[in-house]
Every structure is written in C-alpha cells, then in structure tokens.
Design an enzyme around this catalytic site. Structure first.
Site, PDB file in Angstrom:
ATOM      1  N   HIS A 102      88.136 -10.068  34.738  1.00 26.09           N
ATOM      2  CA  HIS A 102      88.512 -10.069  36.142  1.00 26.09           C
ATOM      3  C   HIS A 102      88.812  -8.636  36.582  1.00 26.09           C
ATOM      4  O   HIS A 102      88.994  -7.741  35.767  1.00 26.09           O
ATOM      5  CB  HIS A 102      89.811 -10.856  36.368  1.00 26.09           C
ATOM      6  CG  HIS A 102      89.819 -12.257  35.867  1.00 26.09           C
ATOM      7  ND1 HIS A 102      89.683 -13.337  36.704  1.00 26.09           N
ATOM      8  CD2 HIS A 102      90.000 -12.758  34.622  1.00 26.09           C
ATOM      9  CE1 HIS A 102      89.770 -14.457  35.997  1.00 26.09           C
ATOM     10  NE2 HIS A 102      89.961 -14.135  34.723  1.00 26.09           N
ATOM     11  N   GLU A 140      92.325  -9.033  32.842  1.00 31.15           N
ATOM     12  CA  GLU A 140      92.277  -8.419  34.165  1.00 31.15           C
ATOM     13  C   GLU A 140      92.149  -6.901  34.009  1.00 31.15           C
ATOM     14  O   GLU A 140      92.911  -6.279  33.270  1.00 31.15           O
ATOM     15  CB  GLU A 140      93.564  -8.719  34.948  1.00 31.15           C
ATOM     16  CG  GLU A 140      93.781 -10.181  35.261  1.00 31.15           C
ATOM     17  CD  GLU A 140      93.101 -10.619  36.567  1.00 31.15           C
ATOM     18  OE1 GLU A 140      92.426  -9.795  37.188  1.00 31.15           O
ATOM     19  OE2 GLU A 140      93.278 -11.808  36.921  1.00 31.15           O
ATOM     20  N   HIS A 154      84.580 -13.421  36.087  1.00 32.80           N
ATOM     21  CA  HIS A 154      85.055 -14.515  36.935  1.00 32.80           C
ATOM     22  C   HIS A 154      83.949 -14.917  37.908  1.00 32.80           C
ATOM     23  O   HIS A 154      83.774 -16.085  38.230  1.00 32.80           O
ATOM     24  CB  HIS A 154      86.314 -14.052  37.684  1.00 32.80           C
ATOM     25  CG  HIS A 154      87.204 -15.161  38.127  1.00 32.80           C
ATOM     26  ND1 HIS A 154      88.336 -14.943  38.872  1.00 32.80           N
ATOM     27  CD2 HIS A 154      87.138 -16.499  37.937  1.00 32.80           C
ATOM     28  CE1 HIS A 154      88.915 -16.126  39.120  1.00 32.80           C
ATOM     29  NE2 HIS A 154      88.215 -17.068  38.561  1.00 32.80           N
ATOM     30  N   ASP A 166      84.815 -11.153  41.254  1.00 33.57           N
ATOM     31  CA  ASP A 166      85.296 -10.112  40.348  1.00 33.57           C
ATOM     32  C   ASP A 166      84.755 -10.318  38.929  1.00 33.57           C
ATOM     33  O   ASP A 166      84.420 -11.445  38.579  1.00 33.57           O
ATOM     34  CB  ASP A 166      86.841 -10.085  40.348  1.00 33.57           C
ATOM     35  CG  ASP A 166      87.462 -11.403  39.871  1.00 33.57           C
ATOM     36  OD1 ASP A 166      87.098 -12.480  40.393  1.00 33.57           O
ATOM     37  OD2 ASP A 166      88.295 -11.352  38.954  1.00 33.57           O
TER      38      ASP A 166
HETATM   39 ZN    ZN Z   1      89.388 -13.185  38.782  1.00 31.54          ZN
END
Ligand code: ZN
Length: 213
Positions: free
Chosen positions: A42, A124, A160, A170
């Site tokens: 992400h 992330e 994602h 993303d």
């Molecule tokens: Zn995401």
C-alpha cells in the site's frame, strides 16, 4: 523454495525485531489454518502528500485528531491498521503481530481467494499514489520481504490496487515493480501479471541470470 523457519532468529513470534514496534489495537485472529502466502503493498500519507509526521502512526493506533486537518473528515472514525509501515527514510515500523489479522485490505480478492486480510501481510509505504518512492524504502521493503519469506509461505505479492481494482489505487503508478522484482529475484509468477513487464524492464535485455524458482 523456503528456508526453514527455525533459522529465523530475527523474529519474536510474529514481531520482527528490527522494526520499531508501535502496537495497534486494530487487529483480530486469522481464520484457523490460514495460509499466509500473500504480501499486499500500500501507500499512505496523512494528510495526503505530507511526509514525516506522526499522523499515520496515530491513525493506526486510533489516536489521530480528526479535527486537525480538513482531509481527516473523510476518514473520521476509521479503525484500520497494517502490519508494517516503511517511512520515507527507510525506517520500519510494525503495528500488528504478523501472525494476527490486520485491517488493511478491505473488500478484496487475489489468487482465487477473497477477504485478503485473512491470509496476507500488509505493508504500507509512506507515499502518495502517483508519487515515486525513496531508494531507502525499496531497500527496507526488500529486506522485509526476504524476512517475511523466512517465516511465512509467501508465494504472492500484489498491490492494494490489484486486489481491490476499481476501489483502490495504491501504491500507484509511481511504485517500481520491476525494481522490486529484480531485487528480490522471486519467480515472476509471484507478481501481478500486469507488473511483470513495466516500461523500465521491457527496455532491458534478457537478464544475465535467470530468475530463481
Ligand atoms: Zn491500501
């Protein structure tokens, strides 16, 4: 394709010892027998495009001041998390025990299975859809993927945007999948088909070393 898990002293249970630990309450148990074989990438920054602040860590620990920025109204009350967060400087933060189920994917499907939170690891990258990412982030990501593969039967890595197409975008077009693929040297089948030949990779000649199995 995996080394023996008992040779991975960098882990304490599902916590990676090299990561800064910031425990999130946003997690739950995985389904019994979950085959944790997917890494989901992400990108996030709060407010979007602003880097280096504490807001992402605050969001994942339910401590974000929703009134601190107009954008936060759009995410007010969200209870989300990711297992890992890689800052622009390459620092690695871990929020959730990787043995547990973090809340990063939402409605999603990949490799024929839905509810990807059940059996994936969420990472992330501090960034913005469309923006590029820092070399230090790729280095940390590569190390993290290698260490994850020591502990879990990882056979897939996707964004994602791939597991929730039309709903999520993303990490976005600024993420260099070819670079990750070339640094990891994982089988091409591990990666989303649409990322296997990006413009940068397509211009290269056949690699001197074939990809490993
Ligand atoms: Zn995401």
């Amino acid at each position: 394709m995996r080394p023996e898990p008992e040779t991975a002293p960098l882990w304490q249970g599902g916590w990676l010892q090299s990561a800064r630990r910031v425990a999130s309450p946003n997690f739950g148990p995985r389904p019994v027998g979950a085959d944790i074989d997917l890494i989901v990438l992400h990108s996030i920054s709060l407010p979007p495009g602003v880097y280096g602040g504490p807001e992402v860590e605050q969001l994942f620990t339910n401590r974000l001041d929703w009134d601190a920025h107009p954008y936060f109204q759009q995410i007010r009350g969200m209870e989300v998390s990711s297992h890992f967060f890689i800052r622009r400087c390459g620092e690695l933060v871990q929020f959730v025990d990787a043995d547990a189920r973090a809340w990063h994917a939402g409605r999603s499907a990949w490799r024929g299975r839905d509810n990807c939170n059940d059996d994936s690891i969420g990472i992330e990258l501090e960034g913005l859809e469309g923006d590029t990412f820092e070399p230090a982030q790729y280095r940390t990501l590569q190390d993290l993927c290698v260490q994850l593969a020591l502990r879990y039967p990882i056979t897939h890595i996707a964004g994602h945007e791939h597991i929730a197409p039309g709903r999520k975008n993303d990490p976005g077009p600024g993420f260099d999948w070819a670079q990750l693929q070339q640094s990891l040297r994982w089988a091409h089948a591990c990666f989303p088909e649409c990322t296997r030949l990006t413009a940068s990779a397509a211009t290269r000649t056949t690699p001197a070393q074939p990809p490993t199995a």
